[in-house]
Design an enzyme around this catalytic site. Structure first.
Site, short mmCIF file in Angstrom:
data_model
loop_
_atom_site.label_atom_id
_atom_site.label_comp_id
_atom_site.label_asym_id
_atom_site.label_seq_id
_atom_site.Cartn_x
_atom_site.Cartn_y
_atom_site.Cartn_z
N THR A 104 -37.14 15.84 9.34
CA THR A 104 -35.90 15.38 9.95
C THR A 104 -35.84 15.70 11.44
OG1 THR A 104 -34.71 15.59 7.85
CG2 THR A 104 -33.39 15.53 9.85
N GLN A 134 -34.51 10.00 6.70
CA GLN A 134 -33.70 10.52 7.80
C GLN A 134 -34.33 10.07 9.13
OE1 GLN A 134 -35.19 12.34 5.44
NE2 GLN A 134 -33.70 13.63 4.38
N ASP A 156 -24.68 11.00 5.90
CA ASP A 156 -24.60 12.27 6.66
C ASP A 156 -24.86 12.05 8.14
OD1 ASP A 156 -24.32 13.41 4.11
OD2 ASP A 156 -26.44 13.88 3.96
N ARG A 175 -19.32 15.73 3.13
CA ARG A 175 -19.83 16.62 2.09
C ARG A 175 -20.46 17.82 2.79
NH1 ARG A 175 -25.21 13.81 -0.71
NH2 ARG A 175 -26.37 13.35 1.21
N TRP A 201 -23.14 20.71 3.71
CA TRP A 201 -24.59 20.92 3.64
C TRP A 201 -24.86 22.42 3.74
CZ3 TRP A 201 -28.29 20.31 8.35
CH2 TRP A 201 -29.62 20.52 7.93
#
Length: 367
Positions: A130, A166, A216, A280, A282
């Protein structure tokens, strides 16, 4: 309909073309140069300013070579309209550096590349991951960007064999990083608001910015404020049902009293109604003690946000209900409260502590 890459190419320079169109017959103003009001190599604003232009009218034709030349601290890069493809890394020894899009319109000046987490490393030792996918990585303290687009135009549809999807447009790690009038384009993990270490509480400020993505797409452990920004969730053709993704995924360190703060902003969508979650938490394997924090206040949440269940858990071991998620005085169909337990609200007195001044302390980029 052009692809993302095609759209970026079309956007870059479009504003400049309008700006240099034929003047009205009754007036003959001087034809503006590629650097607008920011001077030029022959009219340099100061010795610390370098000019970038792809057509050779500046000190450098690409941003990377200009960045390499901008040694020391407090330098400025004025970047003419164009699409600049390639990765960039702003190292810690470039403290106080400023990037300026010369036209004043972020759509005109685009920093873009197309790596993903699953992209093989050049040496064959694995994949980029990522962080390695980022088009731009900023480690320097005191970084400022104005009127620029940071983009990652890697597409899932072009790479169906990838599992690491990602694709970061920018990873920001330095303290006192400020972005004014910038755009951040991508899909999954567009804007990585991070810090240099688990114990470093990097402060970041985003004003009048635009961010788009799906999964995200605003994430990380920074202490970050988004003020008067626009978040746009995208349609997905690879999924048949909701949820398509999540706007925010904070990973705030447990010892950090301040995570993500979003105020006076809006969330819109190109996707069907209720196909996105607002956030959400992480909790990464590198920091199992993370205590994600997000406050969204005084903002408009469009119909794309699932008002009934706006939050989700990334892991059953770290349910969103155990994190520091809160809202205050939001409006719009995505802000409608049907089950109060699923929409934690700040009291008026508590909201007084959720401000840019509280988040950023003695640093006042909004003043």
């Amino acid at each position: 309909m052009p692809s993302r890459r095609g759209a970026l190419s079309l956007l870059a320079g479009a504003g400049a073309a309008l700006a240099v169109g034929a003047p009205a017959a009754h007036a003959r103003p001087a034809r503006p140069g590629p650097f607008g009001r920011h001077g030029s190599p022959s009219r340099r604003l100061d010795a610390g300013t370098l000019y970038v232009d792809p057509y050779g009218r500046g000190d450098h034709t690409d941003v990377r070579s200009a960045l390499d030349a901008a040694t020391g601290t407090g330098r400025t890069l004025v970047i003419a309209p164009g699409t600049y493809r390639g990765t960039l890394s702003v190292a810690a020894d470039r403290a106080g550096i400023t990037f300026i899009g010369a036209s004043g319109d972020a759509r005109d000046t685009v920093l873009v590349h197309d790596n993903a987490a699953g992209t093989p490393k050049p040496d064959g030792s694995g994949t980029l991951g990522t962080s390695g996918s980022a088009t731009v990585t900023v480690q320097a303290a005191g970084f400022t960007a104005r009127d620029l687009t940071f983009a990652n135009d890697w597409l899932r549809s072009d790479n169906p064999e990838y599992t690491g999807t990602q694709a970061v447009a920018i990873k920001v790690q330095g303290d006192r990083s400020a972005f004014h009038g910038c755009r951040f384009l991508g899909h999954q993990d567009t804007l990585y608001a991070d810090s240099l270490s688990l114990t470093a509480f990097a402060r970041q400020y985003y004003r009048d910015c635009y961010v788009e993505g799906d999964v995200d797409f605003v994430f990380g452990r920074a202490t970050a404020v988004w003020d008067r920004c626009h978040f746009r969730t995208l349609t997905r053709t690879d999924l048949a049902s909701a949820p398509y993704g999540y706007v925010f995924a904070p990973s705030t360190a447990g010892a950090n009293p301040h995570g993500f703060l979003v105020l006076r902003s809006r969330v819109t969508s190109t996707a069907p109604a209720a196909h996105y979650k607002l956030a959400r938490p992480w909790v990464p394997s590198s920091d199992p003690t993370a205590y994600p924090m997000l406050t969204v206040r005084d903002s408009h949440l469009g119909a794309g946000i699932d008002a009934a269940t706006p939050y989700a858990s990334m892991s059953a071991d770290h349910p969103w209900q155990d994190q520091r998620f809160a809202e205050y005085h939001n409006t719009g169909p995505g802000a409608r409260v049907t089950v109060p337990a699923d929409r934690p609200q700040l009291s008026r007195s508590a909201a007084r502590a959720h401000t840019p001044a509280a988040w950023l302390g003695d640093w006042r980029p909004y003043a």
